[in-house]
Design an enzyme around this catalytic site. Structure first.
Site, mmCIF file in Angstrom:
data_model
loop_
_atom_site.group_PDB
_atom_site.id
_atom_site.type_symbol
_atom_site.label_atom_id
_atom_site.label_comp_id
_atom_site.label_asym_id
_atom_site.label_seq_id
_atom_site.Cartn_x
_atom_site.Cartn_y
_atom_site.Cartn_z
ATOM 1 N N ASP A 65 0.812 -1.222 0.000
ATOM 2 C CA ASP A 65 0.000 0.000 0.000
ATOM 3 C C ASP A 65 0.843 1.270 0.000
ATOM 4 O O ASP A 65 0.468 2.288 0.572
ATOM 5 C CB ASP A 65 -0.979 -0.003 1.202
ATOM 6 C CG ASP A 65 -1.770 -1.292 1.255
ATOM 7 O OD1 ASP A 65 -2.369 -1.647 0.224
ATOM 8 O OD2 ASP A 65 -1.751 -1.974 2.300
ATOM 9 N N HIS A 101 -4.507 -1.545 -5.984
ATOM 10 C CA HIS A 101 -3.730 -0.415 -6.485
ATOM 11 C C HIS A 101 -4.679 0.701 -6.909
ATOM 12 O O HIS A 101 -5.572 0.476 -7.720
ATOM 13 C CB HIS A 101 -2.876 -0.843 -7.689
ATOM 14 C CG HIS A 101 -1.813 -1.821 -7.310
ATOM 15 N ND1 HIS A 101 -0.990 -2.429 -8.215
ATOM 16 C CD2 HIS A 101 -1.432 -2.292 -6.102
ATOM 17 C CE1 HIS A 101 -0.157 -3.233 -7.582
ATOM 18 N NE2 HIS A 101 -0.412 -3.169 -6.296
#
Ligand code: IMP
Length: 524
Positions: A65, A101
């Site tokens: 992340d 994403h």
């Protein structure tokens, strides 16, 4: 000033003796104001001379992340400024729909899980390669979600016929494993672990098995095998609740559904199979690589998922994912490219903190309640800082909204990952997530209870007893970062922070992101 050889020299310091020279480095940056950033002058990059031009790998350095998708999107834009480049091919080489994403264009946000981050660029193409785990129904759901937002991806998105096939059976197996093993509890439930496990034990299936004319026979047999296995454990396969990706994508909440009997299972697969065939999305990606390798007008980006700290061998075992999340994973995940083909190998590092989802507890973990409104009034300054970060940076999982843990930046951990991930430079993200009043604690090294230095080692069991040692440095105005057009425009304490990280890690920091939009990107 940094000399030509000083960065690699620093890399070994971080690796072997993370406490070494600390005072001098603090003085260099914070007292003598020697702020050096980017590649040292005349740095020799030997491998760049041997590699295929216009290739780059983008991999996470900490625990995922970090904002890799967005950097892939930025990188495509940069590559396309070179008029000789006509197409950029973005290759996902590992992981599956456990990844999330986010890419953004003019305020339009897209959460991608399987599809590479090329979708906002007409000259972009995407390959989901052999190293990925793909649940066909997830893919169908994601393609229609993305196409609604950006238009058709027809003939621009390809899936390897050798990709690892994941079905609801592997997801049921993960549910079963979770009940038996504490380590499996932090997993995303997307069936990634069992699917990779069956690649290694050779019992697993590939995308070509689903496209095989005898697919029904192959998958019926597999259902029956699982059914027997579950019965053996006294469990019911058909009534096992498995994650329902399609509903999760629509609702933003983690949802499950009953796996169902064999007919239901096959029916679902049949729909996804029909879609795969109609789309003609599944192909021999090895031949695509051969073709693209020779075409100078095609740039290639390798988009890593998860991050080095989640690598199955060198990550925070046992709470890791099951693939090679580093730049080294490109070889197995494509079956064609190898590390030294790649001109730029960039590690992405979230700063000035690290976030984490899963069951792991890192030495620099800050305790926070799940709901920020539950933070008590006598919370420590650190907890208040972590609460600010979670809120400001919206540190919640891309798909399920799970709140992420916030950890202080941990240089022994990051230094190890930088070295092991096969990268040669760093791009920082989230530099704007900071306030002038903040005091930033950076973990520089670990000691044991006697005060002796101890190194970072992969594996959570080595981290149980370590005592993180910190330096405290001043924060900066994050909003001012967003307006910066160059390194020199950044608040001085942001500049010093970056220079200090570069000095301690020994890897050049060649850019930062200073906000969510494409333009909030500085390259040094
Ligand atoms: P799995 O990949 O679902 O098996 O999960 C294994 C571990 O990796 C768990 O701790 C997950 O939370 C973590 N993980 C998997 N994918 C990601 C990701 O994309 N970002 C952050 N953590 C992840």
């Amino acid at each position: 000033m940094l000399t030509k050889h000083s960065l690699p020299h620093k890399q070994s310091l971080t690796f072997f003796d993370s406490h070494y020279n600390l005072e001098e480095d603090v003085q260099t940056v914070y007292e003598k104001n020697q702020i050096v950033i980017g590649w040292p002058e005349k740095e020799e990059r030997i491998f760049a001379k041997l590699s295929r031009p216009n290739t780059a790998a983008i991999v996470g350095i900490a625990l995922g992340d970090e904002g890799k998708g967005r950097l892939v999107d930025n990188k495509i834009e940069t590559l396309l400024k070179n008029k000789k480049i006509k197409h950029v091919v973005v290759i996902r080489y590992q992981g599956g729909s456990n990844a999330g994403h986010t890419v953004e264009k003019k305020g339009q946000k897209l959460a991608l899980h399987l599809i590479p981050s090329f979708v906002f660029h007409e000259q972009g193409l995407g390959i989901m390669d052999q190293g990925m785990v793909v649940h066909p129904e997830d893919l169908q759901t994601e393609v229609s979600y993305v196409e609604e937002m950006v238009g058709s991806l027809q003939d621009r998105l390809f899936l390897s016929e050798d990709a690892v096939l994941c079905t609801d059976l592997e997801r049921a197996e993960e549910v079963h494993n979770r009940a038996l093993t504490d380590h499996a509890k932090g997993g995303t439930g997307r069936g990634i672990g069992p699917s990779y496990a069956h690649h290694y034990d050779k019992s697993g299936l590939r995308m070509y098995d689903l496209l095989n004319p005898s697919w029904e026979e192959i998958l019926s047999k597999r259902y029956e095998q699982y059914d027997k296995l579950f019965s053996g454990f006294g469990e019911s396969l058909s009534s096992t609740n498995v994650p329902d990706f399609a509903t999760t994508v629509k609702s933003g909440k983690a949802t499950t559904r009953k796996l169902g009997d064999k007919r239901t299972f096959l029916k679902r697969l049949e729909i996804a199979r029909f879609w795969l065939l109609k789309r003609e999305i599944v192909t021999n990606t090895y031949l695509l690589h051969r073709k693209f390798f020779k075409r100078a007008e095609v740039a290639i980006l390798f988009e890593g998922a998860q991050a080095a700290g989640l690598d199955s061998w060198t990550g925070t075992r046992p709470d890791v994912t099951e693939s090679n999340t580093t730049a080294h994973g490109v070889r197995d995940g494509t079956g064609f490219w190898q590390l030294h083909d790649i001109t730029e190998r960039i590690g992405i590092l979230k700063m000035p903190y690290t976030s984490s989802v899963g069951a792991r507890r890192m030495p620099t973990h800050i305790d926070l309640p799940k709901k920020l409104s539950d933070l008590s009034s006598d919370a420590t300054p650190e907890q208040k800082w972590a609460a600010f970060i979670r809120d400001e940076a919206q540190e919640y999982g891309t798909t399920t909204g799970r709140p992420r843990d916030i950890n202080l930046l941990d240089l022994p951990f990051i230094g190890y990952n930088c070295r092991i991930a096969g990268i040669e430079s760093i791009i920082g993200t989230h530099l704007d997530i900071c306030q002038e009043k903040d005091q930033i604690k950076i973990c520089t090294h670990y000691t044991n209870k006697r005060g002796d230095p101890v190194p970072y080692q992969p594996g959570l069991r080595h981290l149980q007893e370590v005592i993180p040692q910190y330096v405290v440095v001043p924060g900066w105005n994050g909003k001012a970062c967003q307006k910066a057009k160059a390194f020199d425009d950044l608040p001085i304490h942001a500049q010093k922070f970056l220079a200090f990280l570069q000095l301690r890690l020994g890897f050049p920091i060649t850019g930062v992101t200073t906000g969510p939009s494409r333009s909030n990107f500085l390259s040094f």
